[in-house]
Design a protein around this motif. Sequence first.
Motif, PDB file in Angstrom:
ATOM      1  N   MET A   1      -8.354 -25.300  41.148  1.00  0.00           N
ATOM      2  CA  MET A   1      -7.579 -24.243  40.520  1.00  0.00           C
ATOM      3  C   MET A   1      -8.077 -24.043  39.098  1.00  0.00           C
ATOM      4  O   MET A   1      -8.539 -24.977  38.451  1.00  0.00           O
ATOM      5  CB  MET A   1      -6.100 -24.611  40.535  1.00  0.00           C
ATOM      6  CG  MET A   1      -5.207 -23.600  39.861  1.00  0.00           C
ATOM      7  SD  MET A   1      -3.505 -23.768  40.343  1.00  0.00           S
ATOM      8  CE  MET A   1      -3.236 -22.130  40.944  1.00  0.00           C
TER       9      MET A   1
ATOM     10  N   LEU B   1      -4.247  -6.824  38.768  1.00  0.00           N
ATOM     11  CA  LEU B   1      -4.071  -8.216  39.183  1.00  0.00           C
ATOM     12  C   LEU B   1      -2.873  -8.339  40.118  1.00  0.00           C
ATOM     13  O   LEU B   1      -2.944  -9.039  41.141  1.00  0.00           O
ATOM     14  CB  LEU B   1      -3.901  -9.127  37.970  1.00  0.00           C
ATOM     15  CG  LEU B   1      -5.132  -9.330  37.099  1.00  0.00           C
ATOM     16  CD1 LEU B   1      -4.763 -10.064  35.818  1.00  0.00           C
ATOM     17  CD2 LEU B   1      -6.217 -10.082  37.857  1.00  0.00           C
TER      18      LEU B   1
ATOM     19  N   ILE C   1      -2.162 -11.611  42.303  1.00  0.00           N
ATOM     20  CA  ILE C   1      -2.552 -12.628  41.332  1.00  0.00           C
ATOM     21  C   ILE C   1      -1.542 -12.586  40.191  1.00  0.00           C
ATOM     22  O   ILE C   1      -1.353 -11.541  39.554  1.00  0.00           O
ATOM     23  CB  ILE C   1      -3.987 -12.382  40.805  1.00  0.00           C
ATOM     24  CG1 ILE C   1      -4.981 -12.474  41.966  1.00  0.00           C
ATOM     25  CG2 ILE C   1      -4.340 -13.360  39.704  1.00  0.00           C
ATOM     26  CD1 ILE C   1      -6.387 -12.027  41.622  1.00  0.00           C
ATOM     27  N   SER C   2      -0.884 -13.704  39.948  1.00  0.00           N
ATOM     28  CA  SER C   2       0.138 -13.774  38.901  1.00  0.00           C
ATOM     29  C   SER C   2      -0.501 -13.813  37.528  1.00  0.00           C
ATOM     30  O   SER C   2      -1.572 -14.396  37.340  1.00  0.00           O
ATOM     31  CB  SER C   2       0.996 -15.021  39.089  1.00  0.00           C
ATOM     32  OG  SER C   2       1.666 -14.955  40.318  1.00  0.00           O
TER      33      SER C   2
ATOM     34  N   ILE D   1      -3.785 -16.458  33.356  1.00  0.00           N
ATOM     35  CA  ILE D   1      -3.897 -16.197  34.781  1.00  0.00           C
ATOM     36  C   ILE D   1      -4.255 -17.502  35.485  1.00  0.00           C
ATOM     37  O   ILE D   1      -5.345 -18.042  35.300  1.00  0.00           O
ATOM     38  CB  ILE D   1      -5.001 -15.143  35.060  1.00  0.00           C
ATOM     39  CG1 ILE D   1      -4.748 -13.892  34.212  1.00  0.00           C
ATOM     40  CG2 ILE D   1      -5.103 -14.837  36.536  1.00  0.00           C
ATOM     41  CD1 ILE D   1      -5.975 -13.050  33.965  1.00  0.00           C
TER      42      ILE D   1
ATOM     43  N   THR E   1      -5.153 -19.212  38.946  1.00  0.00           N
ATOM     44  CA  THR E   1      -5.628 -18.742  40.247  1.00  0.00           C
ATOM     45  C   THR E   1      -6.493 -19.786  40.945  1.00  0.00           C
ATOM     46  O   THR E   1      -7.010 -20.707  40.307  1.00  0.00           O
ATOM     47  CB  THR E   1      -6.394 -17.408  40.105  1.00  0.00           C
ATOM     48  OG1 THR E   1      -6.643 -16.867  41.379  1.00  0.00           O
ATOM     49  CG2 THR E   1      -7.695 -17.589  39.362  1.00  0.00           C
ATOM     50  N   GLU E   2      -6.642 -19.615  42.237  1.00  0.00           N
ATOM     51  CA  GLU E   2      -7.515 -20.484  43.016  1.00  0.00           C
ATOM     52  C   GLU E   2      -8.966 -20.212  42.639  1.00  0.00           C
ATOM     53  O   GLU E   2      -9.318 -19.110  42.218  1.00  0.00           O
ATOM     54  CB  GLU E   2      -7.316 -20.223  44.524  1.00  0.00           C
ATOM     55  CG  GLU E   2      -5.932 -20.541  45.047  1.00  0.00           C
ATOM     56  CD  GLU E   2      -4.932 -19.413  44.799  1.00  0.00           C
ATOM     57  OE1 GLU E   2      -5.352 -18.295  44.456  1.00  0.00           O
ATOM     58  OE2 GLU E   2      -3.730 -19.667  44.926  1.00  0.00           O
TER      59      GLU E   2
ATOM     60  N   LYS F   1     -10.770 -17.012  43.756  1.00  0.00           N
ATOM     61  CA  LYS F   1     -10.344 -15.706  43.227  1.00  0.00           C
ATOM     62  C   LYS F   1     -10.829 -15.455  41.799  1.00  0.00           C
ATOM     63  O   LYS F   1     -10.569 -14.389  41.236  1.00  0.00           O
ATOM     64  CB  LYS F   1      -8.821 -15.591  43.281  1.00  0.00           C
ATOM     65  CG  LYS F   1      -8.270 -15.440  44.679  1.00  0.00           C
ATOM     66  CD  LYS F   1      -6.792 -15.116  44.628  1.00  0.00           C
ATOM     67  CE  LYS F   1      -6.244 -14.895  46.022  1.00  0.00           C
ATOM     68  NZ  LYS F   1      -4.807 -14.580  45.976  1.00  0.00           N
TER      69      LYS F   1
ATOM     70  N   VAL G   1     -10.866 -11.853  39.614  1.00  0.00           N
ATOM     71  CA  VAL G   1     -10.186 -11.689  38.320  1.00  0.00           C
ATOM     72  C   VAL G   1     -11.166 -11.181  37.269  1.00  0.00           C
ATOM     73  O   VAL G   1     -10.882 -10.227  36.538  1.00  0.00           O
ATOM     74  CB  VAL G   1      -9.530 -13.011  37.866  1.00  0.00           C
ATOM     75  CG1 VAL G   1      -9.027 -12.897  36.432  1.00  0.00           C
ATOM     76  CG2 VAL G   1      -8.402 -13.403  38.799  1.00  0.00           C
TER      77      VAL G   1
END
Length: 112
Positions: A1, A20, A25-26, A46, A48-49, A52, A56
């Motif tokens: 992550m 996003l 995507i948070s 942000i 994200t995994e 991703k 981004v």
Amino acid sequence: MKMIFAIVRKEDEGFVIERLNKEKISVTKLSSTGGFLRKGNATLMIGTEDEKVETVLEIIKEECSRRKEVMITPSYSAGSKGPVLGYVAPPVTIDVGGATVFIVNVEQFLKL
């Protein structure tokens, strides 16, 4: 992550956040101020995994393109008695936009 910190211009933040969110995507926005032009910025956090991250970065790149802007500097006056002598600097064209991005490994992520 990964945790991505993206510093973008205030004018671009809404477009980035909207894109996003469409990708599920948070993002968390922090208001900030730039040092050079003293203009409003947004620092986007942000999480994200790993897979991703490229998505981004592509969204940020597309929504925060560099562009030219004319900056008009304020006039300066000398003395307060008698006639005011003014000096007005000519407008200056500067590059604005883009983003500053930091990508940090996240050791642990908890949602409490």
